[in-house]
Scaffold this active site. Structure first.
Site, PDB file in Angstrom:
ATOM      1  N   VAL A 115      -6.127 -22.853 -14.723  1.00 31.46           N
ATOM      2  CA  VAL A 115      -6.702 -21.616 -15.269  1.00 31.46           C
ATOM      3  C   VAL A 115      -8.228 -21.690 -15.262  1.00 31.46           C
ATOM      4  CG1 VAL A 115      -6.821 -20.088 -17.261  1.00 31.46           C
ATOM      5  CG2 VAL A 115      -4.644 -21.162 -16.645  1.00 31.46           C
ATOM      6  N   ASP A 116      -8.769 -22.806 -15.723  1.00 36.40           N
ATOM      7  CA  ASP A 116     -10.228 -22.966 -15.694  1.00 36.40           C
ATOM      8  C   ASP A 116     -10.762 -22.908 -14.266  1.00 36.40           C
ATOM      9  OD1 ASP A 116     -10.843 -23.185 -18.392  1.00 36.40           O
ATOM     10  OD2 ASP A 116     -10.468 -25.336 -18.449  1.00 36.40           O
TER      11      ASP A 116
END
Length: 415
Positions: free
Chosen positions: A187-188
């Protein structure tokens, strides 16, 4: 696996990159924002990393650390996403620190930050009210957990939690394990990639309008965007996706299989590929079996197909077989450890490992023919370039001495 020869990994280019002339102030910490700015820096943008007095948190996220126990350097987590940047310190909680930032913004094209929504506004640095009127060409990219509005707006976000809340974990794992976190901070990283795309779009649009804009990047949104094909399947038939491990909801076979020399991963997306696979494995009759004639047939009869494939594949050397099948256009490859993948001959032929002056890191995957990206600066120590940056902005030595004395630009940890 053959050892790479010295000339298979050409030195990263020091030439001007595609983004040469773009100046970016990077106030972000940890991963999403720094990953974005590293990508931009790899391709020539000037990145000024403005850290809080204690430094980016990830400088301490180890072990492992660079250096020795006696002279411990920064953690690998920081080193991995902060090359091609210059570092300085600003205490933005002080009016004097914010005044320095405003001076630096006079020559900036882009501001990247990942403070909790509302923090910049409380400091008098909000985009609409404070920055856009004074710097109309500025592009302000904010990376946040949930964005600034909605039921969860302004709340902090973390990669693993977003994997859980977005449904990503719900499609990763097996019935035995239950939902699992994906092993990389997907996600990051994807938010960093989307932020890069958003900034480049805004820079392109500015050529037409002459105006900057606000780029609103939320980890939640980016996590949701990664749900294909499971969301598409759900939209069509309304069924909640099941945990299927390595198998694919739409394609069969898709799984790892044991061979004499280790595991390989097999993905067969077309009926032609399946016919060629079983022919090369010496079991061509499977292609004529009505249970396996089409992808839909194979998906319905996966339990019958897999043991037959497993028996045939177990007789082969996996690495050699994978090379043969890849050469035939079949998507099959060995399951490799991190050390094997990083040391592979193709990894080095593609310049996907950079090494210089004690630094070693992953190379850029963006290959441009005339303006190649590359390693221009190794990751900076905390506030390594502070005086250099401030001098360029017109501060005198006396000014800088005073800013350090009052704590606006002085680090609070050992460099």
């Amino acid at each position: 696996m053959t050892e790479p020869s010295p000339d298979t990994c050409p030195p990263p280019s020091r030439a001007a990159g595609a983004l040469d002339g773009v100046r970016i102030l990077d106030l972000s910490r940890v991963l999403g924002g720094p990953y974005c700015t590293m990508i931009l820096g790899d391709h020539g943008a000037e990145i000024i990393k403005v850290e809080p007095p204690q430094g980016d948190d990830t400088r301490g996220w180890g072990p492992p650390f660079a250096g020795t126990d006696a002279e411990r350097g920064d953690a690998s987590y920081f080193i991995g996403v902060n090359r091609n940047k210059r570092s300085m310190v600003l205490d933005l909680s002080r009016e004097s620190g914010r005044a320095v930032l405003m001076r630096l913004l006079e020559d900036a094209d882009v501001l990247v930050e990942n403070f909790k929504p509302g923090t910049m506004e409380a400091w008098g640095l909000g985009y609409e009210r404070d920055l856009a009127p004074r710097f109309p060409r500025l592009i302000h990219c904010r990376v946040s957990g949930f964005g600034g509005h909605g039921p969860l707006g302004n709340l902090p976000g973390y990669d693993a939690v977003l994997q859980a809340m977005s449904g990503l974990m719900s499609v990763n794992g097996t019935p035995e394990t239950g939902p699992l976190r994906i092993g990389t901070p997907i996600v990051d990283l994807s938010t960093g990639l989307y932020a890069t795309i958003g900034i480049l779009m805004a820079l392109h649009e500015r050529r037409r309008s002459g105006l900057g804009q606000y780029v609103d990047m939320a980890l939640y949104d980016c996590a949701m965007s990664l749900l294909h094909p499971h969301a598409a399947n759900y939209f069509l038939d309304g069924s909640r996706p099941r945990l299927t491990g390595n198998t694919h909801p739409n394609v069969t076979p898709c799984d790892k299989f044991a061979t004499r020399s280790g595991e390989i991963f097999v993905v067969i997306g077309t009926d032609r590929q399946f016919r060629r696979l079983v022919e090369l494995l010496g079991i061509p009759d499977l292609a004529a079996d009505p249970r396996f004639a089409t992808n839909s047939d194979r998906s319905r009869n996966r339990a019958a197909l897999y043991p037959l494939l497993a028996e045939a594949l177990a007789r082969h050397d996996g690495v050699a077989l994978s090379r043969t099948l890849l050469a035939e256009g079949l998507p099959i490859g060995p399951v490799m450890g991190m050390d094997e993948a990083l040391g592979a001959d193709h990894t080095h032929a593609r310049s996907m490992v950079y090494e210089r002056d004690g630094y070693k890191g992953l190379g850029t995957p963006i290959k441009l023919s005339r303006t190649p990206g590359g390693l221009r600066r190794t990751p900076p120590t905390l506030a390594e370039h502070a005086r250099e940056i401030l001098r360029e902005a017109g501060f005198t030595d006396a000014d800088m001495d005073e800013l350090e004395r009052i704590g606006a630009t002085a680090p609070r940890r050992a460099r």
